[in-house]
Scaffold this motif. Structure first.
Motif, PDB file in Angstrom:
ATOM      1  N   ASP A 136       0.831  -1.211   0.000  1.00 64.89           N
ATOM      2  CA  ASP A 136       0.000   0.000   0.000  1.00 64.89           C
ATOM      3  C   ASP A 136       0.863   1.259   0.000  1.00 64.89           C
ATOM      4  N   ASP A 137       2.017   1.207   0.708  1.00 61.77           N
ATOM      5  CA  ASP A 137       2.887   2.379   0.835  1.00 61.77           C
ATOM      6  C   ASP A 137       4.345   1.946   0.668  1.00 61.77           C
ATOM      7  N   LEU A 138       4.749   1.671  -0.562  1.00 60.58           N
ATOM      8  CA  LEU A 138       6.111   1.218  -0.827  1.00 60.58           C
ATOM      9  C   LEU A 138       7.139   2.257  -0.396  1.00 60.58           C
ATOM     10  N   LYS A 139       6.882   3.506  -0.684  1.00 63.14           N
ATOM     11  CA  LYS A 139       7.833   4.563  -0.321  1.00 63.14           C
ATOM     12  C   LYS A 139       8.017   4.636   1.202  1.00 63.14           C
ATOM     13  N   GLY A 140       6.925   4.571   1.953  1.00 66.01           N
ATOM     14  CA  GLY A 140       6.997   4.579   3.408  1.00 66.01           C
ATOM     15  C   GLY A 140       7.723   3.353   3.946  1.00 66.01           C
ATOM     16  N   PHE A 141       7.494   2.189   3.335  1.00 69.47           N
ATOM     17  CA  PHE A 141       8.177   0.961   3.735  1.00 69.47           C
ATOM     18  C   PHE A 141       9.681   1.108   3.515  1.00 69.47           C
ATOM     19  N   TYR A 142      10.047   1.671   2.372  1.00 67.94           N
ATOM     20  CA  TYR A 142      11.463   1.903   2.071  1.00 67.94           C
ATOM     21  C   TYR A 142      12.080   2.851   3.102  1.00 67.94           C
ATOM     22  N   GLU A 143      11.388   3.940   3.382  1.00 71.28           N
ATOM     23  CA  GLU A 143      11.918   4.948   4.302  1.00 71.28           C
ATOM     24  C   GLU A 143      11.965   4.471   5.754  1.00 71.28           C
ATOM     25  N   SER A 144      11.222   3.410   6.082  1.00 69.12           N
ATOM     26  CA  SER A 144      11.211   2.896   7.459  1.00 69.12           C
ATOM     27  C   SER A 144      12.550   2.269   7.848  1.00 69.12           C
ATOM     28  N   GLY A 145      13.342   1.831   6.859  1.00 67.78           N
ATOM     29  CA  GLY A 145      14.639   1.231   7.132  1.00 67.78           C
ATOM     30  C   GLY A 145      14.554  -0.160   7.738  1.00 67.78           C
ATOM     31  N   ARG A 146      13.387  -0.804   7.667  1.00 70.90           N
ATOM     32  CA  ARG A 146      13.211  -2.139   8.253  1.00 70.90           C
ATOM     33  C   ARG A 146      14.036  -3.205   7.561  1.00 70.90           C
ATOM     34  N   VAL A 147      14.318  -3.016   6.287  1.00 69.96           N
ATOM     35  CA  VAL A 147      15.094  -3.987   5.505  1.00 69.96           C
ATOM     36  C   VAL A 147      16.057  -3.245   4.594  1.00 69.96           C
ATOM     37  N   ASP A 148      17.064  -3.962   4.116  1.00 63.13           N
ATOM     38  CA  ASP A 148      17.991  -3.407   3.129  1.00 63.13           C
ATOM     39  C   ASP A 148      17.451  -3.713   1.736  1.00 63.13           C
ATOM     40  N   PHE A 149      17.414  -2.702   0.910  1.00 58.30           N
ATOM     41  CA  PHE A 149      16.932  -2.852  -0.460  1.00 58.30           C
ATOM     42  C   PHE A 149      18.104  -3.093  -1.408  1.00 58.30           C
ATOM     43  N   THR A 150      17.900  -3.955  -2.412  1.00 58.17           N
ATOM     44  CA  THR A 150      18.900  -4.145  -3.458  1.00 58.17           C
ATOM     45  C   THR A 150      18.683  -3.130  -4.576  1.00 58.17           C
ATOM     46  N   ALA A 151      17.483  -2.587  -4.653  1.00 56.49           N
ATOM     47  CA  ALA A 151      17.162  -1.505  -5.600  1.00 56.49           C
ATOM     48  C   ALA A 151      16.072  -0.656  -4.958  1.00 56.49           C
ATOM     49  N   PRO A 152      16.332   0.635  -4.738  1.00 54.98           N
ATOM     50  CA  PRO A 152      15.333   1.496  -4.104  1.00 54.98           C
ATOM     51  C   PRO A 152      14.144   1.730  -5.030  1.00 54.98           C
ATOM     52  N   PRO A 153      13.035   2.211  -4.477  1.00 56.19           N
ATOM     53  CA  PRO A 153      11.862   2.491  -5.308  1.00 56.19           C
ATOM     54  C   PRO A 153      12.194   3.432  -6.465  1.00 56.19           C
ATOM     55  N   LYS A 154      11.725   3.050  -7.640  1.00 57.51           N
ATOM     56  CA  LYS A 154      11.958   3.830  -8.856  1.00 57.51           C
ATOM     57  C   LYS A 154      10.739   3.652  -9.763  1.00 57.51           C
ATOM     58  N   GLU A 155      10.319   4.748 -10.355  1.00 55.56           N
ATOM     59  CA  GLU A 155       9.196   4.703 -11.286  1.00 55.56           C
ATOM     60  C   GLU A 155       9.622   3.962 -12.555  1.00 55.56           C
ATOM     61  N   GLN A 156       8.896   2.884 -12.884  1.00 56.05           N
ATOM     62  CA  GLN A 156       9.169   2.109 -14.097  1.00 56.05           C
ATOM     63  C   GLN A 156       7.840   1.647 -14.677  1.00 56.05           C
ATOM     64  N   HIS A 157       7.648   1.894 -15.939  1.00 50.15           N
ATOM     65  CA  HIS A 157       6.438   1.444 -16.637  1.00 50.15           C
ATOM     66  C   HIS A 157       5.165   1.936 -15.941  1.00 50.15           C
ATOM     67  N   GLY A 158       5.214   3.127 -15.368  1.00 50.66           N
ATOM     68  CA  GLY A 158       4.048   3.709 -14.723  1.00 50.66           C
ATOM     69  C   GLY A 158       3.762   3.182 -13.322  1.00 50.66           C
ATOM     70  N   THR A 159       4.709   2.436 -12.753  1.00 49.06           N
ATOM     71  CA  THR A 159       4.539   1.855 -11.421  1.00 49.06           C
ATOM     72  C   THR A 159       5.806   2.065 -10.617  1.00 49.06           C
ATOM     73  N   LEU A 160       5.663   2.245  -9.326  1.00 48.92           N
ATOM     74  CA  LEU A 160       6.811   2.343  -8.436  1.00 48.92           C
ATOM     75  C   LEU A 160       7.294   0.923  -8.131  1.00 48.92           C
ATOM     76  N   LEU A 161       8.561   0.611  -8.473  1.00 53.77           N
ATOM     77  CA  LEU A 161       9.128  -0.725  -8.288  1.00 53.77           C
ATOM     78  C   LEU A 161      10.400  -0.656  -7.459  1.00 53.77           C
ATOM     79  N   ALA A 162      10.648  -1.705  -6.676  1.00 51.70           N
ATOM     80  CA  ALA A 162      11.860  -1.813  -5.864  1.00 51.70           C
ATOM     81  C   ALA A 162      12.173  -3.297  -5.688  1.00 51.70           C
ATOM     82  N   ARG A 163      13.373  -3.587  -5.161  1.00 47.88           N
ATOM     83  CA  ARG A 163      13.765  -4.975  -4.879  1.00 47.88           C
ATOM     84  C   ARG A 163      14.484  -5.035  -3.540  1.00 47.88           C
TER      85      ARG A 163
END
Length: 107
Positions: A67-94
């Motif tokens: 529901d809130d990928l950006k907030g999840f990313y900013e929470s620092g709960r996990v390490d991301f291999t790729a931060p949220p980025k707009e791709q194909h009209g959707t916010l994607l991360a890994r």
């Protein structure tokens, strides 16, 4: 809240894989391209993606929609291999799970 949105299967031959899942399990093809195909399994989409050196044919990756990928990313709960980025009209991360498997996230 997170929902399992996709199971991404990496394939060596897109046309053959689409035909197999469509014909074997009577799955409706939602979309088909050489780079990404989707089959309807109900609530979770079976997505097919070309295999690569990083994702060998036959391997799978889970894809969660948050529901809130950006907030999840900013929470620092996990390490991301790729931060949220707009791709194909959707916010994607890994990110990686506790066993090192990469997860795809959308929001």
């Amino acid at each position: 809240m997170a929902r399992l949105a996709y199971v991404i299967k990496f394939v060596a031959d897109m046309d053959r894989a689409v035909a197999f899942y469509r014909d074997t399990f009577d799955l409706a093809v939602k979309m088909q391209t050489p780079f990404w195909s989707e089959l309807d399994t109900g609530e979770t989409v079976l997505a097919l993606h070309p295999a690569s050196a990083a994702n060998t044919a036959g391997s799978c990756q889970l894809g969660f929609n948050l529901d809130d990928l950006k907030g999840f990313y900013e929470s620092g709960r996990v390490d991301f291999t790729a931060p949220p980025k707009e791709q194909h009209g959707t916010l994607l991360a890994r990110m990686r799970d506790c066993e090192g498997a990469e997860l795809s996230l959308s929001g």
